[in-house]
Scaffold this motif. Structure first.
Motif, PDB file in Angstrom:
ATOM      1  N   LEU A 542       0.885  -1.162   0.000  1.00 45.25           N
ATOM      2  CA  LEU A 542       0.000   0.000   0.000  1.00 45.25           C
ATOM      3  C   LEU A 542       0.921   1.210   0.000  1.00 45.25           C
ATOM      4  CD1 LEU A 542      -2.738   1.373   0.269  1.00 45.25           C
ATOM      5  CD2 LEU A 542      -2.691   0.918   2.691  1.00 45.25           C
ATOM      6  N   ARG A 543       0.949   1.913  -1.138  1.00 48.16           N
ATOM      7  CA  ARG A 543       1.921   3.004  -1.258  1.00 48.16           C
ATOM      8  C   ARG A 543       1.236   4.330  -1.515  1.00 48.16           C
ATOM      9  NH1 ARG A 543       7.128   1.219  -4.782  1.00 48.16           N
ATOM     10  NH2 ARG A 543       8.102   0.012  -3.141  1.00 48.16           N
ATOM     11  N   ILE A 544       1.862   5.376  -0.982  1.00 45.95           N
ATOM     12  CA  ILE A 544       1.341   6.715  -1.244  1.00 45.95           C
ATOM     13  C   ILE A 544       2.390   7.456  -2.039  1.00 45.95           C
ATOM     14  CG2 ILE A 544       0.474   8.837  -0.192  1.00 45.95           C
ATOM     15  CD1 ILE A 544       0.184   6.844   2.306  1.00 45.95           C
ATOM     16  N   ARG A 545       1.958   8.071  -3.117  1.00 53.66           N
ATOM     17  CA  ARG A 545       2.920   8.778  -3.954  1.00 53.66           C
ATOM     18  C   ARG A 545       2.557  10.254  -4.052  1.00 53.66           C
ATOM     19  NH1 ARG A 545       3.246   6.285  -9.396  1.00 53.66           N
ATOM     20  NH2 ARG A 545       0.992   6.447  -9.250  1.00 53.66           N
ATOM     21  N   GLN A 546       3.582  11.050  -4.252  1.00 47.14           N
ATOM     22  CA  GLN A 546       3.379  12.490  -4.331  1.00 47.14           C
ATOM     23  C   GLN A 546       3.860  12.977  -5.678  1.00 47.14           C
ATOM     24  OE1 GLN A 546       5.498  14.688  -1.334  1.00 47.14           O
ATOM     25  NE2 GLN A 546       4.048  16.368  -1.481  1.00 47.14           N
ATOM     26  N   ARG A 547       3.075  13.865  -6.272  1.00 43.51           N
ATOM     27  CA  ARG A 547       3.469  14.391  -7.571  1.00 43.51           C
ATOM     28  C   ARG A 547       4.477  15.527  -7.391  1.00 43.51           C
ATOM     29  NH1 ARG A 547       0.045  14.908 -12.138  1.00 43.51           N
ATOM     30  NH2 ARG A 547      -1.776  15.039 -10.802  1.00 43.51           N
ATOM     31  N   VAL A 548       5.618  15.394  -8.063  1.00 43.36           N
ATOM     32  CA  VAL A 548       6.609  16.480  -8.062  1.00 43.36           C
ATOM     33  C   VAL A 548       6.842  16.799  -9.533  1.00 43.36           C
ATOM     34  CG1 VAL A 548       8.920  17.194  -7.400  1.00 43.36           C
ATOM     35  CG2 VAL A 548       7.687  15.539  -6.001  1.00 43.36           C
ATOM     36  N   ASP A 550       6.170  16.599 -13.148  1.00 42.90           N
ATOM     37  CA  ASP A 550       5.411  15.619 -13.923  1.00 42.90           C
ATOM     38  C   ASP A 550       5.618  14.206 -13.400  1.00 42.90           C
ATOM     39  OD1 ASP A 550       4.498  17.546 -15.521  1.00 42.90           O
ATOM     40  OD2 ASP A 550       6.031  17.298 -17.071  1.00 42.90           O
ATOM     41  N   GLN A 551       6.400  14.080 -12.346  1.00 43.44           N
ATOM     42  CA  GLN A 551       6.766  12.746 -11.871  1.00 43.44           C
ATOM     43  C   GLN A 551       6.110  12.453 -10.517  1.00 43.44           C
ATOM     44  OE1 GLN A 551       9.013  10.679 -13.708  1.00 43.44           O
ATOM     45  NE2 GLN A 551       8.574  12.242 -15.225  1.00 43.44           N
ATOM     46  N   TRP A 552       6.087  11.158 -10.170  1.00 42.21           N
ATOM     47  CA  TRP A 552       5.545  10.771  -8.864  1.00 42.21           C
ATOM     48  C   TRP A 552       6.668  10.185  -8.019  1.00 42.21           C
ATOM     49  CZ3 TRP A 552       0.547  11.637  -7.398  1.00 42.21           C
ATOM     50  CH2 TRP A 552      -0.349  12.000  -8.404  1.00 42.21           C
ATOM     51  N   THR A 553       6.755  10.635  -6.773  1.00 37.94           N
ATOM     52  CA  THR A 553       7.740  10.037  -5.876  1.00 37.94           C
ATOM     53  C   THR A 553       7.015   9.461  -4.672  1.00 37.94           C
ATOM     54  OG1 THR A 553       8.006  12.107  -4.715  1.00 37.94           O
ATOM     55  CG2 THR A 553       9.569  11.670  -6.486  1.00 37.94           C
TER      56      THR A 553
END
Lengths: 678, 145
Positions: A542-548, A550-553
């Motif tokens: 279960l992962r949470i990603r953040q948009r930076v 145009d990319q997601w980290t």
């Protein structure tokens, strides 16, 4: 299943008390709040005790009886502890009752001797009349299977752990549980044993060549296992180093002298990573443009020249102007001539092309030339687009390269400043410079361990390929002896059955994972910040990603978002179970169901913003939610968000019993209750 | 039956630009880039396909409109015979001859060991392309090259 009432008698700090849960569809939340130690966790345990005879207390698990009542009781007398839960299931009303007697042995006995608990499940036959069911406990487990208990009755502070790479197993297990797949898992494991037994028999009768293949296979399996262990050890080491790096970073941020520098350094590193990510994206655009555009750019002159030559030949009738009827049909269907004119039905041009169909001969060359000329027409335009993209991407790269150089310089300067802070901290702890040096060493070590992991994974892949080859040889080996042939058949049958079950198991598991992923993602995005997204990966993380840009980290653990994502995951399972139930499918494993969620302390140590977000999410998690919450968590945004959506609300008034010879006791006070007549 | 493939060799440029740095996604795409490059420089290796190791299928050329167009155009300019437009065998031979030369040029052009291969190839393509000199604002390009 919908919970109606919970009644407690002599159960821990509750001498008696009753809660009517909200069964209203629109106000589906029941809130029970009280100060720390008032009895929230006891209430959560009351549910599991009455249904499954399971309770999990920090202290004196066996002592369920109310302390004040047993103390006051006369020696020899008996006190009954009772929890009764009334609920609805599939249009029937049930009453589950569990009791246990405690007998006071003498005046000094403040615990009482516990008797055997008894359980009954009754079903209402008509108003006021209840029929006792013969296999009550079994029926309860059919209504709310034991394996689902921890999914729907949980401590909110524990579920945050669901998010993150370390908890794939929990996510995977929960998904298996919701579909009842554990039974398949047991079959797979059983079939492995069966296959091993037949294999032993086969080896006993097999010839030397086959035995040699088996020996090779065993060796390869052992080597693969060893590699897997080595990979795991290094992964653990890498995680350990990452934790240490994170710890040092926090330390540096907390030391007065280095705090500002360290924060600026981390911000600069994040900036560097974001610029690098964007650079990679620009390079990926360039690569994808070059992959065909490179050829177009270099071949444009030859395309144009050839097109002009062919047109000239065509004008001079040197190509054979006829084209095939199929080609003319394609033009008419497309509604556009090779010259670019629209071919609308009944128009003059449409009819001209139609007329040509009666005159056509067969000239492949002519047709090919027409196609080439048409292709050349848009080649020029395609090239202009390509050139524009290439130039823009190069310019962006230029800017990013400058930014990167600037950021790198900033990082170097900040690191230099940190290196100058050589004085130890107040309590003789390491200086910022020493901590930074230690972090650099840990980072270098982590890099080297990561490389090792990559190398080991490659090596294991090679061994797995070898294993596949040996297994294929074993499959194809011919047998001389009849016993060996029979044993081999049995062995292969067991392996094949196992592979088939495993494949079905993986398919169902993956299908549920995808469903859960969609729901988690929708639920999470409806509530969290727009630049964040949650997913359940193919590896059950279960992962949470953040948009930076145009990319997601990936977002680090321990944030309010992990709590939101974990709750969304539970909500997704409730929704899947409900959907499956409503579809009314025939399944050997799991027919689904409608389940309530009972959660203790879902707000954990979140800040006000995240508490508000969680409070907004709660009503959507299931059709009936019971929230147990401390007074400290209840105030402020939680109260304001939940007051209107809760159908029932209770306060746990705790009296610690000090002063006048009384004992600790909690009384349940109704703040709000929706009256429903049954 | 017409030949459905041609043989070609993969030199160090294939290794660098396809296998290692992945500037081009497939061997076919880089082969066609090399063929266009060889042709634009008017350099070819006669009968390069003889004794070569790798196979390139006609279906890979035919499956992409641009590649099919380039293949036919090169073959036509070589022969000035319209019949070559439907002669896949001869088209493949011309492609292989020019691609062999183009791959040698690419190996020389991109031999510098650096971490900016994508940039190098992009600049090279813009410089080499005589396609739309008229439209291109020279200052735009020269600033970036």
């Amino acid at each position: 299943m919908k919970l109606e009432t919970l009644e407690l008698t002599n159960f821990r700090q509750f001498k008696n008390g009753k809660i009517d849960f909200s069964t209203d569809q629109d106000r589906n939340v029941t809130v029970i709040h009280g100060q720390n130690g008032a009895g929230k966790t006891t209430l959560l345990n009351a549910f599991t005790w009455v249904l499954y005879e399971e309770a999990n207390f920090d202290t004196r698990e066996d002592r369920l009886v109310n302390e004040g009542q047993i103390t006051k009781a006369a020696p020899g007398s008996t006190l009954t502890v009772k929890v009764q839960l009334t609920f609805f299931h599939e249009n029937d009303r049930y009453r589950a009752t569990r009791t246990v007697d405690y007998t006071k042995q003498n005046n000094q006995d403040l615990d009482g001797e516990m008797g055997n608990p008894s359980f009954s499940l009754e079903q209402q036959s008509s108003p006021g009349n209840w029929d006792r069911l013969s296999e009550g406990q079994k029926r309860v487990k059919q209504i709310l299977p034991d394996r689902l208990r921890s999914l729907f009755f949980f401590d909110g502070e524990d579920i945050e752990e669901l998010a993150g790479v370390d908890n794939q197993e929990q996510i995977q297990k929960a998904i298996q549980n919701i579909m009842g797949l554990t039974i398949l898992e047991r079959s797979i494991s059983h079939l492995k044993q069966v296959a091993d037994e037949f294999e032993a028999e086969y080896r006993e009768y097999a010839d030397d060549e086959v035995e040699e293949l088996f020996r090779n296979r065993d060796k390869l399996e052992q080597r693969i296992e060893k590699k897997t262990d080595q990979i795991q050890t290094r992964k653990d080491k890498r995680d350990e180093l990452s934790d240490r790096i994170e710890e040092i970073t926090t330390q540096l941020e907390n030391i007065d002298e280095s705090s500002d520098l360290e924060q600026a350094l981390q911000a600069a590193k994040e900036e560097r990573s974001s610029v690098n990510t964007e650079l990679e994206a620009v390079d990926s655009t360039l690569s994808s443009e070059l992959t065909k555009g490179g050829t177009l750019a270099l071949a444009l002159p030859v395309i144009k020249e050839t097109s002009a030559d062919l047109e000239e030949l065509q004008e001079n009738d040197l190509l054979g102007s006829e084209v095939s009827a199929d080609f003319l049909d394609t033009l008419l269907d497309r509604g556009k001539c090779v010259c670019g004119r629209p071919l609308e039905e009944h128009s003059m041009y449409y009819e001209r092309v139609e007329d040509l169909k009666s005159e056509v001969g067969v000239s492949d060359i002519g047709e090919t030339a027409v196609r080439l000329i048409a292709a050349a027409e848009h080649a020029d335009e395609d090239y202009r687009d390509l050139e524009k993209t290439l130039l823009e991407s190069l310019e962006r790269r230029h800017t990013l390269a400058d930014e990167l150089a600037e950021t790198k310089q900033k990082i170097a300067d900040l690191e230099q400043e940190l290196d100058n802070l050589t004085l130890p901290g107040d309590s003789g702890t390491k200086s910022p410079a020493e901590l930074k040096k230690e972090r650099e060493e840990a980072e270098a070590q982590r890099e080297s361990v990561s490389q090792d992991i990559g190398m080991l994974i490659e090596q294991r892949k090679g061994l797995e390929d070898d294993l596949d080859a040996v297994s294929a040889d074993l499959e194809n080996a011919r047998e001389e002896q009849e016993q060996a042939t029979l044993a081999k058949k049995r062995w292969r049958a067991a392996l094949q059955t196992r592979a088939e079950i495993e494949s079905s198991f993986n398919k169902v598991q993956n299908a549920v994972r995808k469903l859960a992923d969609q729901r988690v993602s929708t639920m999470f995005e409806s509530i969290a910040h727009k630049d964040l997204s949650a997913e359940i990966t193919d590896e059950f993380e279960l992962r949470i990603r953040q948009r930076v840009g145009d990319q997601w980290t990936e977002l680090s653990k321990g944030t309010g978002e992990t709590q939101i994502a974990s709750l969304a995951f539970i909500g997704s399972l409730v929704a899947i179970a409900r959907e499956r139930y409503e579809k009314d499918t025939q399944s050997s494993y799991f027919t689904g169901g409608i389940y309530p969620i009972v959660m203790d302390s879902p707000f954990g140590a979140l800040d006000d913003d995240h508490r508000r977000q969680v409070a907004r999410l709660i009503p959507d998690l299931g059709s009936q939610i019971i929230v147990l919450v401390t007074d400290a968590q209840w105030g402020g945004p939680v109260e304001s968000e939940m007051e209107d959506i809760s159908g029932a609300m209770y306060t746990l008034d705790f009296d610690d019993g000090t002063g006048d010879g009384n004992y600790p006791e909690t009384r349940i006070r109704t703040e709000k209750a929706l009256k429903v007549d049954y | 039956m017409a030949r459905d493939h041609i043989k070609y060799d993969r030199n160090v440029a294939y290794q660098r630009l396809v296998d290692e740095e992945e500037v081009f996604s497939t061997y076919v795409e880089f082969f066609m880039f090399c063929a266009a490059l060889g042709y634009s420089r008017d350099e070819k290796v006669p009968q390069a396909y003889k004794g070569a190791e790798h196979k390139l299928l006609w279906s890979h050329i035919e499956g992409t409109e641009l590649f099919e167009t380039v293949s036919k155009c090169i073959a036509y300019q070589e022969t000035e015979d319209p019949d070559v437009l439907d002669d896949q065998e001869r088209q493949l031979e011309f492609l292989a001859e020019y691609a062999a030369s183009g791959a040698e040029i690419a190996a020389e052009e991109f031999e510098t060991i650096g971490d900016d291969l994508v940039g190098m190839v992009t600049r090279f393509v813009l410089e080499e392309s005589p396609g739309s000199e008229a439209e291109r604002s020279e200052s735009d390009v020269s600033n970036l090259l």
